[in-house]
Each structure stands twice: as structure tokens, then as C-alpha cells.
Design a protein around this motif. Structure first.
Motif, PDB file in Angstrom:
ATOM      1  N   PHE A 104      -0.336 -50.509  21.604  1.00 53.88           N
ATOM      2  CA  PHE A 104      -0.029 -49.147  21.167  1.00 53.88           C
ATOM      3  C   PHE A 104       0.242 -48.234  22.367  1.00 53.88           C
ATOM      4  O   PHE A 104       1.120 -47.362  22.307  1.00 53.88           O
ATOM      5  CB  PHE A 104      -1.193 -48.587  20.344  1.00 53.88           C
ATOM      6  N   LEU A 105      -0.518 -48.420  23.458  1.00 50.95           N
ATOM      7  CA  LEU A 105      -0.360 -47.555  24.615  1.00 50.95           C
ATOM      8  C   LEU A 105       0.968 -47.784  25.324  1.00 50.95           C
ATOM      9  O   LEU A 105       1.471 -46.889  26.000  1.00 50.95           O
ATOM     10  CB  LEU A 105      -1.519 -47.776  25.589  1.00 50.95           C
ATOM     11  N   SER A 106       1.525 -48.958  25.202  1.00 51.27           N
ATOM     12  CA  SER A 106       2.824 -49.220  25.819  1.00 51.27           C
ATOM     13  C   SER A 106       3.992 -48.948  24.880  1.00 51.27           C
ATOM     14  O   SER A 106       5.141 -49.232  25.219  1.00 51.27           O
ATOM     15  CB  SER A 106       2.895 -50.676  26.293  1.00 51.27           C
ATOM     16  N   SER A 107       3.702 -48.392  23.714  1.00 52.15           N
ATOM     17  CA  SER A 107       4.744 -48.088  22.734  1.00 52.15           C
ATOM     18  C   SER A 107       5.217 -46.655  22.931  1.00 52.15           C
ATOM     19  O   SER A 107       4.434 -45.703  22.831  1.00 52.15           O
ATOM     20  CB  SER A 107       4.203 -48.289  21.310  1.00 52.15           C
ATOM     21  N   ALA A 108       6.500 -46.506  23.193  1.00 49.52           N
ATOM     22  CA  ALA A 108       7.060 -45.170  23.375  1.00 49.52           C
ATOM     23  C   ALA A 108       6.990 -44.334  22.102  1.00 49.52           C
ATOM     24  O   ALA A 108       6.663 -43.141  22.173  1.00 49.52           O
ATOM     25  CB  ALA A 108       8.493 -45.270  23.881  1.00 49.52           C
ATOM     26  N   ALA A 156       3.466 -42.964  21.842  1.00 49.77           N
ATOM     27  CA  ALA A 156       3.205 -41.903  22.812  1.00 49.77           C
ATOM     28  C   ALA A 156       3.885 -40.606  22.399  1.00 49.77           C
ATOM     29  O   ALA A 156       3.284 -39.524  22.474  1.00 49.77           O
ATOM     30  CB  ALA A 156       3.674 -42.339  24.198  1.00 49.77           C
ATOM     31  N   LYS A 157       5.140 -40.681  21.943  1.00 49.49           N
ATOM     32  CA  LYS A 157       5.844 -39.468  21.528  1.00 49.49           C
ATOM     33  C   LYS A 157       5.205 -38.838  20.302  1.00 49.49           C
ATOM     34  O   LYS A 157       5.089 -37.611  20.199  1.00 49.49           O
ATOM     35  CB  LYS A 157       7.309 -39.802  21.252  1.00 49.49           C
ATOM     36  N   SER A 158       4.783 -39.668  19.352  1.00 49.92           N
ATOM     37  CA  SER A 158       4.149 -39.139  18.145  1.00 49.92           C
ATOM     38  C   SER A 158       2.839 -38.423  18.493  1.00 49.92           C
ATOM     39  O   SER A 158       2.570 -37.319  17.994  1.00 49.92           O
ATOM     40  CB  SER A 158       3.902 -40.272  17.154  1.00 49.92           C
ATOM     41  N   LEU A 159       2.034 -39.038  19.322  1.00 48.77           N
ATOM     42  CA  LEU A 159       0.758 -38.419  19.678  1.00 48.77           C
ATOM     43  C   LEU A 159       0.967 -37.118  20.442  1.00 48.77           C
ATOM     44  O   LEU A 159       0.337 -36.095  20.136  1.00 48.77           O
ATOM     45  CB  LEU A 159      -0.075 -39.398  20.505  1.00 48.77           C
ATOM     46  N   MET A 160       1.837 -37.123  21.454  1.00 51.49           N
ATOM     47  CA  MET A 160       2.024 -35.919  22.254  1.00 51.49           C
ATOM     48  C   MET A 160       2.696 -34.813  21.442  1.00 51.49           C
ATOM     49  O   MET A 160       2.429 -33.633  21.662  1.00 51.49           O
ATOM     50  CB  MET A 160       2.854 -36.231  23.494  1.00 51.49           C
ATOM     51  N   ARG A 161       3.541 -35.176  20.491  1.00 49.00           N
ATOM     52  CA  ARG A 161       4.133 -34.164  19.625  1.00 49.00           C
ATOM     53  C   ARG A 161       3.055 -33.498  18.780  1.00 49.00           C
ATOM     54  O   ARG A 161       3.041 -32.267  18.609  1.00 49.00           O
ATOM     55  CB  ARG A 161       5.189 -34.806  18.726  1.00 49.00           C
ATOM     56  N   LEU A 162       2.119 -34.303  18.243  1.00 46.93           N
ATOM     57  CA  LEU A 162       1.021 -33.753  17.452  1.00 46.93           C
ATOM     58  C   LEU A 162       0.127 -32.859  18.310  1.00 46.93           C
ATOM     59  O   LEU A 162      -0.217 -31.735  17.910  1.00 46.93           O
ATOM     60  CB  LEU A 162       0.208 -34.891  16.839  1.00 46.93           C
ATOM     61  N   GLN A 219      -4.111 -49.874  33.791  1.00 47.57           N
ATOM     62  CA  GLN A 219      -2.909 -50.621  33.422  1.00 47.57           C
ATOM     63  C   GLN A 219      -1.688 -49.799  33.824  1.00 47.57           C
ATOM     64  O   GLN A 219      -1.106 -49.078  33.006  1.00 47.57           O
ATOM     65  CB  GLN A 219      -2.895 -50.901  31.919  1.00 47.57           C
ATOM     66  N   PRO A 220      -1.278 -49.863  35.056  1.00 45.90           N
ATOM     67  CA  PRO A 220      -0.138 -49.026  35.500  1.00 45.90           C
ATOM     68  C   PRO A 220       1.157 -49.325  34.765  1.00 45.90           C
ATOM     69  O   PRO A 220       2.054 -48.472  34.737  1.00 45.90           O
ATOM     70  CB  PRO A 220      -0.026 -49.379  36.991  1.00 45.90           C
ATOM     71  N   GLU A 221       1.273 -50.502  34.157  1.00 48.44           N
ATOM     72  CA  GLU A 221       2.528 -50.847  33.494  1.00 48.44           C
ATOM     73  C   GLU A 221       2.793 -50.017  32.256  1.00 48.44           C
ATOM     74  O   GLU A 221       3.943 -49.940  31.787  1.00 48.44           O
ATOM     75  CB  GLU A 221       2.534 -52.335  33.122  1.00 48.44           C
ATOM     76  N   ILE A 222       1.774 -49.365  31.684  1.00 51.20           N
ATOM     77  CA  ILE A 222       1.989 -48.553  30.481  1.00 51.20           C
ATOM     78  C   ILE A 222       2.406 -47.131  30.816  1.00 51.20           C
ATOM     79  O   ILE A 222       2.629 -46.323  29.920  1.00 51.20           O
ATOM     80  CB  ILE A 222       0.718 -48.527  29.612  1.00 51.20           C
ATOM     81  N   LEU A 223       2.503 -46.800  32.115  1.00 48.52           N
ATOM     82  CA  LEU A 223       2.855 -45.428  32.503  1.00 48.52           C
ATOM     83  C   LEU A 223       4.245 -45.048  32.012  1.00 48.52           C
ATOM     84  O   LEU A 223       4.492 -43.884  31.669  1.00 48.52           O
ATOM     85  CB  LEU A 223       2.770 -45.294  34.026  1.00 48.52           C
ATOM     86  N   SER A 224       5.156 -46.008  31.959  1.00 48.48           N
ATOM     87  CA  SER A 224       6.531 -45.699  31.569  1.00 48.48           C
ATOM     88  C   SER A 224       6.636 -45.184  30.144  1.00 48.48           C
ATOM     89  O   SER A 224       7.600 -44.483  29.808  1.00 48.48           O
ATOM     90  CB  SER A 224       7.407 -46.940  31.736  1.00 48.48           C
ATOM     91  N   SER A 225       5.663 -45.498  29.294  1.00 48.63           N
ATOM     92  CA  SER A 225       5.700 -45.005  27.916  1.00 48.63           C
ATOM     93  C   SER A 225       5.296 -43.538  27.826  1.00 48.63           C
ATOM     94  O   SER A 225       5.684 -42.854  26.868  1.00 48.63           O
ATOM     95  CB  SER A 225       4.782 -45.847  27.035  1.00 48.63           C
ATOM     96  N   TRP A 226       4.540 -43.059  28.775  1.00 50.55           N
ATOM     97  CA  TRP A 226       4.036 -41.691  28.739  1.00 50.55           C
ATOM     98  C   TRP A 226       4.749 -40.777  29.731  1.00 50.55           C
ATOM     99  O   TRP A 226       4.604 -39.555  29.657  1.00 50.55           O
ATOM    100  CB  TRP A 226       2.542 -41.685  29.038  1.00 50.55           C
ATOM    101  N   PHE A 227       5.471 -41.357  30.642  1.00 56.22           N
ATOM    102  CA  PHE A 227       6.121 -40.581  31.698  1.00 56.22           C
ATOM    103  C   PHE A 227       7.557 -41.064  31.882  1.00 56.22           C
ATOM    104  O   PHE A 227       7.808 -42.254  32.104  1.00 56.22           O
ATOM    105  CB  PHE A 227       5.343 -40.711  33.004  1.00 56.22           C
ATOM    106  N   PHE A 266       6.329 -35.372  31.398  1.00 54.32           N
ATOM    107  CA  PHE A 266       4.950 -35.887  31.411  1.00 54.32           C
ATOM    108  C   PHE A 266       4.043 -34.870  30.727  1.00 54.32           C
ATOM    109  O   PHE A 266       3.243 -34.196  31.361  1.00 54.32           O
ATOM    110  CB  PHE A 266       4.491 -36.108  32.844  1.00 54.32           C
ATOM    111  N   PRO A 267       4.156 -34.721  29.401  1.00 54.34           N
ATOM    112  CA  PRO A 267       3.339 -33.704  28.713  1.00 54.34           C
ATOM    113  C   PRO A 267       1.847 -33.967  28.847  1.00 54.34           C
ATOM    114  O   PRO A 267       1.056 -33.019  28.830  1.00 54.34           O
ATOM    115  CB  PRO A 267       3.810 -33.806  27.262  1.00 54.34           C
ATOM    116  N   LEU A 268       1.460 -35.215  28.973  1.00 54.54           N
ATOM    117  CA  LEU A 268       0.034 -35.520  29.136  1.00 54.54           C
ATOM    118  C   LEU A 268      -0.520 -34.854  30.385  1.00 54.54           C
ATOM    119  O   LEU A 268      -1.619 -34.267  30.372  1.00 54.54           O
ATOM    120  CB  LEU A 268      -0.154 -37.038  29.207  1.00 54.54           C
TER     121      LEU A 268
END
Length: 865
Positions: free
Chosen positions: A127-131, A134-140, A174-182, A210-212
Motif C-alpha cells: 500500500f505504501l508503494s502505491s501511488a 498515497a494520493k488518496s490519503l494526502m487528498r483526504l 524503505q527508501p524505495e517507497i519514497l517515489s510514491s509520496w514524492f 511532497f505534501p507529506l
């Protein structure tokens, strides 16, 4: 039924237990999860009807809670996790977010956040690597928190920040999941356009990238768990800069450093411009209560440093300053770290802190006190070497021109900056530059040293106290920069002329005589032993530790005594002037003064020659060539005879002359002579001093309660001497305050043990001395104790409030040293008694410093052979 069957004797057949629910069956769990999700979809798709909306919201809340519960239960169940796979493929979280945002209901928002938190904690289906996730959560989150149309309480916001903190922790691991949030869309070349147009901000604001990060940085200054989650989460993001070049470049080009520096400046601006450091009556320490200390400030606009409002603002500012240090410690990118330091220097130091220092003055009785106090507090809180070095190097105008300052600026070589970092600093300096270059004011014209010197010579005791506290803090916390800037020092070359062990013995003897001349009592040995450990630790902490097996470092060996302090140094002259007016100074000023002098004396880099110790250049010895030779010396060989001769040379005591005595000795000797004049006017002064010591010790929380005199067999050893305060004290009723004696050091010294009550009787004036008017001896034991004393007997309070006059202080050339001392100085006997106790403890500590330095430094301090 089982009991009835046994009672009637019938046969009993065991009852078959009902079949358990197949919660371990993945298909059963999936079917249950689908039914709940389909019901949730139907409710969300139902047209809104205000008549029955309450029941609809309750049903939605129930289904959302069950969704979060099923997800957490699925995470704990054995694999396969079909329900999580269904939630990922059908984006169940999007339905939950839509229900929360459309309804504007806080319970539904809480339940939706719980669903997202359960999916994040499940660690399944990426879930954390899913764009989309990430967009749904940050939009909420952005709609709920930033839009301003949703009313949420602290618990809901805390749950949101806790979820964002959890995601930041996952990104760290897990640095590889950064691309989904940034996703970086920054264009550094656009910054030149902003610079040319003179925008009011520096850096490109890319909130959507990077809204987070922006959500966290907007709440780092909050108190409680919200601020803790935001600060820690942002630390994890800065730690990830070392693993992502895109994130590193994005932070350097963005306005994140600007927001952090401006946030620090905003919190500093909340602090009051005028500050009063006077203690309130309710918390007045005993050492100040038993003096002429005034708790009334001249200006009503000055805010008290002890008020809850000021302490709250100061705590918030210091917590954010600590956050800055944590960010620099956790940041793995050298470019990001240097960009943050550039913003700290340009936006905070140059644009805010230095102007406040420049505009402060002691004439308004508050602004200079505020700036000096804030500087002291910041230096006591700072631990990061880069921040501390940058702040003091700028405010003290330290450069490589002076040899002593050049020795201080020996920071390790830093890696070269990237082109982006250089362009960032240039644009920052261009935006903050004044329109007219002539308006620019640099610390080379007026710096922190000038402010300190101006306030030490001020007529305002609060300004003097604040300047002295900052001086001692500089010497203790950043000695390498203070030597050469605050104290003008010169490099001392090693020569054959050095202090000898015999001269040290003579110095200890002379200063000890000063201690006993102030007031001699049996508790001096205990007070001395209590000071030795503190001074030893302070001196040993300055000597770098070297393993026994390591090679000797010549540079470290030459650290002790490599600077010489001239007696004509500006700071030393001001300290000497304050020391000469010791008895009439405010007690808190004297406490800060003694702390500053001890801090200078404890610097192992400074030699004590001519200002605290006897100058070796003027040693003169008596002719000892005619001294008879011992019989056993004839049996010594050449080497032994030479060693014994060298030992005799080092043990010789030079001739002592008061005219050539150290500067501090001369000043304290003059105070001792002034006290002799007071002792003539007040014949029972020694008894009053002993009583004052007992009272200060009794009110101290650090010193032992009472210790008896071993040589005295009169009176009870546990009896405490208190002065008679039965009469009105003329507005000075604080003399019985039970606050502790605070000297501003790590541990309060043992001032003295209690004497028996009969040896500390009620003081009487000189004209009534022969009348024997002591109430404890003139009243028969059978007489009522409630009868007032004879009318001709003055009360203790009247005696303590009598005013003593001291002559004006003259300089060496016969001129008055300061306008404030042109007239005769006056103070009450009550005030003088407390200052005598402080002075004696100070001189005793000087004796300890002289002896402990010689013990720790050895041949680097005195010549033993």
C-alpha cells in the motif's frame, strides 16, 4: 439441565459444543469483508436526504469501523490475506475517503483515518508503494486539515499526524517507497526569475510535490503529541536525503529551509522586547531577600522573566531551536545541511537576532537585558557545534586577522558545495541585501562584545547581571571563541621564567589570610572540601583525554598556559571596578561577578600571572647562600645533589610586596580594610556574620541542615540561630524567606556550620554595649515571655537596617573610576552581611582554583623542580 439430570439420577449425555466460526478460513473472511464493503458502497451511493441523514451517518460510521476492524484482524490472521488483496484491487480506501469528505462528519473522518492506518500497518500488498493510495490519503488529509471547512478536535488531528509519522518512519526504513509520496517538479532555473522580481520568499514552493513534508513542517512548532509526531517525522525525511538525490536537490531548491528559518524567527519575535529579571516576592531566594534587593521594576512595560507567558514562549522557542539541532544531526546530505545553515545565518542571525542586539539599550531598562538574557539561554541550550560556531563567529565578528581568533576558528575542512547550493546562497543574499549599501551595518562596527562591555559598566544592576551571566556562559560553553574576542589575550611563549612551588605556597597563604580576615570560623575546612571536587571536575574537563598507549601530542601539551591575560584588559578592568564596590553592589550582581571571575580563572589556556598569581618576572628571593648544609647532604652524589638543589630552588618563597601583588589580591585586600572599618562601627559584626551564614545555610536546599562546632560544648548543636524580627522591618520582611542560596554554580558550597545560640546573641549598638540589654539574660526565667523588651533596646531589625557609608572608589591615578561612584556609597548592614558571606566564599574558591590547577596541570602550571 446437567444439574437436574444428576439430581434425578438420569443418564447424562454430554452436549456437543456449537461449531466455531471459521475465522481462520480466508474465504470466509473475504466473504464477510465483501458484504461489509458492498453495504458501505450502497450507503455512499444513496441520495442524500436531510431528514434521515443522522441515521445514515451512524450506519456509515458503523461500517467504516468494521472495515478497520476486519483489516486489522486480517493482518493478524494466517496467510493468504485475500481481504487485503481485495482492498487493494478495489481501492476500498477511496470509498472511505469519499464518505469522510462528503459527510463533513468528524466520527467518519476518524474512522477513515483508522482504515488508512490499518492498511499502512498491514504491510501487505504494498500500500505504501502505491501511488493511488498515497494520493488518496494526502487528498483526504489536506482537505480535512488545510481547507478550513472541517471542524476537528485535537484527538483527530493527533491521529492524522500519527499516521503521517508512521509513513515517514516507513520511508526511512524503505527508501524505495519514497517515489510514491514524492514527485519532484521543481525547476531550479525558475529561482533566478523570483530573485530578479524580488519576491518576498526564497525558494520555490512546491506543495504538491511532497505534501507529506509540508504537512509536517507546518506543525513542528505545536506542543504535545502533534508537535512530537511532526518533528520526528520531519527528521526521518531529512535523514532520507542521503539516499535520494532528487529529494536532496528538491529540498535545496524549495522553500523548506526558508520556512524553518522564518519559523524560528517568528518564535523569537514572540519574546518580549523589554524584560525584567527581578525575582517576584513569592519566589525570592533567601540570599537576595536578606539584602537591599528591590522587586519593583522601573518600567511597567517590561515583562517578567518569571511569568507563565514568557516561560511558555521561551520553552516553545527553545524546543524549536532543539529541533534545528536534531535536523542537522539527522540530515545525511551535506548540501542540505549547508543550505539550512545558510538560512539560519542570513534569515535569523543577520535579519533578526543582530538587529535586536543593535537596537538594544540599557537606558530603557529592559531591551538590553532581554537580548543578553536570550543570548545566554540560547548558548546554554545549543549543543550543535556548527550552529554555535556560526552564531558566535558572526556576532563576535571573529575573523582570521587576529592570531588568537585565528586559533579559535579551526573548524574541520568541509566538502565543496554543489552548484545548486552556491546559487541558493547567492540568491538568498541578494534578496536580503538592503537597497542602499550604506545602510548595511555589520558586527565589525558594533558586535556582541561591545554590548557586553556597555552593560557591564551600566548603572542598571539588571543590565550588569545579564552581561556578566552571558560572559561566564561564553567562557564556559565556547571558550575558544571567547578568548581573543571577549578577553583580549596574547600568545605566551615558553620561557625559563615560570611560577614556582614556593610562590604557589605563598599565594595560597596570602589568599587564605584574606579569607580569615573577612570572618574566621571553624566551617572553612568543610566549605573548602566541598569546593575542591567541583573545581577539579571543571578543570579536568578542559584537558583532552589521551590513552596511555598513544603518542604525546605537542599541540595538546601546549594548550595549558598558552595565552597571557593583560591586567589592562577592558573586561578585567570592569570586573576589578565592580569588585572594588562589592559591599554596595546588588547581591545578584556579586554572584554573577564572582562566577565570571572563577570562569576566567578556571580556563587552563590562560596564565594567572599578575592578575591572580604573583608575576614570575618580579620574583625576588632572600639570600640563602649562608644557610648551613645538612650533614646528610655530604652523602649525595652529583645527580642527587643537583636534583636536591633544583628542588630547593623551586621551593623558595619570593618576597611579597603589596604594591606588586596580583590585581585581585589588591582589590580584595581593599575590601578587607573596608570591612575592618565596619567592624569598628559594629563591634559584634562577627556574630552577625556567623548568624547570616547559619540563616543562609538553613534556607539552602543543597547544604546540610546544621552541623555542630566540635570545640564548643555550650548550647544545643542542633539549635538554629534566627534574628529577632518581631518588630516591623521597614518594608524588608522577606528576610525569613526559605528559598535556597543560589550562586549560579553547579553546587552550593557549604557556607558554614551553625554556632550555638549563646554565641550568636542579639546584636546591640555600641552605645548600649555596656548596658547588657540582651533580652535572653535580662529577663528572669519566671517572667512572662510575652512582655515586650525595654523601650531603650533597639530591635535586631533596626540594627540590621542601619545605613553604612563607604568611601568612593578611586582609580590608580587618583581619579574616580565611574560617574556612578563619585559620591559616597551607602548600603544597609543587612545588605553588607550577605555580601560578606558571598565574598568570603568567593575568595575561598580562588584558593581552591590556585591549588587544584597546580595539582591537575603539574609542571605546566608551576615549576616543581
Amino acid at each position: 439441565m446437567d444439574w437436574w439430570s444428576r439430581l434425578i439420577g438420569g443418564s447424562y449425555a454430554p452436549k456437543t459444543p456449537p461449531p466455531k466460526k471459521a475465522t481462520n478460513d480466508p474465504q470466509v473472511r473475504l466473504a464477510r469483508f465483501k458484504r461489509n464493503h458492498h453495504a458501505l458502497l450502497q450507503l455512499c451511493n444513496r441520495p442524500r436526504n436531510l431528514a434521515n441523514e443522522d441515521s445514515l451517518l451512524q450506519q456509515l460510521h458503523s461500517y467504516l469501523d468494521r472495515t478497520a476492524f476486519f483489516i486489522r484482524e486480517e493482518s493478524r490472521a494466517p496467510a493468504p490475506h485475500l481481504s487485503l488483496q481485495f482492498a487493494s484491487s478495489n481501492q476500498v480506501y477511496a470509498v472511505c475517503a469519499r464518505a469522510a469528505t462528503v459527510s463533513h462528519s468528524e466520527p467518519l473522518i476518524q474512522s477513515s483515518i483508522a482504515v488508512y492506518a490499518a492498511l499502512v500497518d498491514s504491510e501487505e500488498e504494498d500500500f505504501l508503494s502505491s501511488a493511488p493510495f498515497a494520493k488518496s490519503l494526502m487528498r483526504l488529509v489536506r482537505k480535512v486539515v488545510e481547507s478550513g471547512t472541517y471542524l476537528i478536535n485535537v484527538d483527530t488531528e493527533t491521529a492524522i499526524l500519527e499516521l503521517l509519522f508512521t509513513i515517514s518512519a516507513k520511508i526511512r526504513l524503505q527508501p524505495e517507497i519514497l517515489s510514491s509520496w514524492f514527485q519532484s517538479t521543481a525547476k531550479p532555473e525558475l529561482e533566478d526569475v523570483f530573485v530578479k522580481e524580488k519576491k518576498s520568499f526564497v525558494g520555490i514552493a512546491q506543495t504538491d510535490d511532497f505534501p507529506l513534508c509540508y504537512m509536517l513542517i507546518d506543525r513542528v512548532h505545536h506542543e504535545g503529541r502533534i508537535g512530537d509526531f511532526a518533528r520526528t517525522g520531519l527528521l526521518y525525511i531529512f535523514e532520507a536525503t542521503g539516499r535520494s538525490f532528487d529529494l536532496e536537490e528538491w529540498i535545496v531548491s524549495s522553500d523548506i529551509p526558508t520556512l524553518m528559518a522564518s519559523g524560528l524567527g517568528a518564535l523569537y519575535s514572540q519574546l518580549s522586547r523589554e524584560l525584567s529579571i527581578l525575582h517576584p516576592d513569592a519566589t525570592l531566594p533567601a540570599v537576595l531577600a536578606m539584602s537591599d534587593y528591590s522587586t519593583t521594576h522601573a518600567r511597567a512595560t517590561a515583562e517578567s522573566a518569571f511569568s507563565e507567558r514568557h516561560q511558555g514562549h521561551m520553552a516553545t522557542f527553545l524546543s524549536y531551536l532543539a529541533f534545528w539541532q536534531d535536523v542537522l544531526d539527522h540530515c545525511k546530505s551535506a548540501d542540505v545541511r549547508q543550505t539550512l545553515l545558510d538560512h539560519f545565518q542570513i534569515l535569523f542571525l543577520q535579519q533578526l537576532l543582530y538587529p535586536s542586539l543593535l537596537q538594544s539599550s540599557d537606558t530603557d531598562a529592559g531591551s538590553s537585558v532581554a537580548v543578553l538574557t536570550y543570548m545566554t539561554t540560547m548558548l546554554e541550550s545549543l549543543e550543535h557545534p556548527d550552529l554555535m560556531h556560526m552564531m558566535l563567529a558572526y556576532l563576535l565578528a571573529v575573523d582570521g586577522g587576529n592570531s588568537a581568533k585565528a586559533d579559535a576558528v579551526d573548524s574541520p575542512a568541509k566538502p565543496p558545495r554543489s552548484p545548486t547550493t552556491l546559487r541558493r546562497r547567492q540568491s538568498l543574499m541578494l534578496l536580503t541585501a538592503p537597497k542602499d549599501p550604506d545602510d548595511a551595518v555589520e558586527p565589525t562596527l558594533f558586535n556582541l562584545v561591545d554590548l557586553i562591555m556597555n552593560n557591564i559598566s551600566s548603572k542598571n544592576s539588571q543590565s550588569v547581571f545579564a552581561a556578566l551571566k552571558l560572559t561566564s556562559t561564553l567562557l564556559n560553553r565556547q571558550r575558544s571563541l571567547a578568548l581573543g574576542a571577549v578577553l583580549k589575550v596574547q600568545s605566551a611563549k615558553r620561557s625559563s621564567v615560570a611560577r614556582t612551588a614556593g610562590a604557589l605556597d605563598l599565594e595560597l597563604e596570602k589568599f587564605t589570610e584574606l579569607v580569615t580576615s573577612l570572618h574566621e570560623h571553624y566551617g572553612l575546612e568543610d566549605a573548602y572540601s566541598g569546593l575542591v571536587d567541583d573545581v577539579r571536575l571543571a578543570i579536568e574537563a578542559q584537558i583532552p583525554f589521551a590513552p596511555p598507549t598513544s603518542q604525546p601530542d605537542p599541540q595538546k601539551d601546549e594548550m595549558a598556559g598558552r595565552y597571557r591575560l593583560s591586567p589592562n584588559d577592558h573586561l578585567l578592568r570592569e570586573l576589578r571596578t565592580l569588585l572594588r564596590t562589592f559591599f554596595t553592589n546588588s547581591v545578584d550582581v556579586n554572584l554573577a561577578l564572582t562566577q565570571t571571575i572563577i570562569s576566567i580563572a578556571q580556563c587552563v589556556e590562560l596564565r594567572l600571572d599578575s592578575w591572580l598569581a604573583f608575576d614570575p618576572a618580579i620574583y625576588s628571593f632572600f639570600d640563602e647562600s649562608s644557610s648551613p648544609q645538612k650533614a646528610w647532604q655530604t652523602y649525595l652524589d652529583k645527580e642527587e645533589d643537583a636534583a636536591f638543589a633544583a628542588l630547593q630552588q623551586a621551593a623558595r618563597r619570593p618576597a611579597w610586596s603589596d604594591d606588586d601583588a596580583p590585581m585581585l589580591y589588591q582589590a580584595i585586600k581593599a575590601l578587607s580594610l573596608e570591612l575592618d572599618d565596619v567592624r569598628t562601627a559594629v563591634p559584634n559584626l562577627d556574630q552577625l556574620i556567623l548568624g547570616r551564614k547559619n540563616m543562609l545555610q538553613a534556607t539552602s536546599l543543597d547544604a546540610p541542615l546544621i552541623s555542630s562546632d566540635p570545640s564548643s560544648s555550650i548550647g544545643s548543636p542542633t539549635q538554629v540561630f534566627f534574628l529577632d524580627v518581631s518588630r516591623p522591618s521597614r518594608g524588608h520582611s522577606r528576610s525569613s524567606s526559605q528559598s535556597s542560596l543560589a550562586r549560579g554554580r553547579n553546587k552550593a558550597a557549604n557556607i558554614g556550620s551553625a554556632h550555638s545560640a549563646s554565641l550568636a546573641g542579639s546584636p546591640a549598638p555600641k552605645q548600649a554595649e555596656d548596658q547588657n540589654l540582651n533580652s535572653s539574660s535580662s529577663v528572669p526565667p519566671t517572667q512572662s515571655i510575652f512582655l515586650p523588651p525595654p523601650p531603650e533596646t533597639p530591635s535586631t531589625t533596626d540594627v540590621l537596617m542601619q545605613e553604612l557609608t563607604f568611601p568612593s572608589v578611586k582609580a590608580e591615578d587618583g581619579q574616580v573610576t565611574s560617574i556612578a561612584h563619585t559620591n559616597e556609597r551607602k548600603a544597609s548592614l543587612n545588605h553588607v552581611l550577605t555580601n560578606v558571606v558571598v565574598l568570603q566564599e568567593f575568595v575561598l574558591e580562588l584558593v581552591v582554583v590556585l591549588q587544584v590547577r597546580a595539582s591537575v596541570l603539574g609542571e605546566k602550571e608551576v615549576k616543581l623542580v
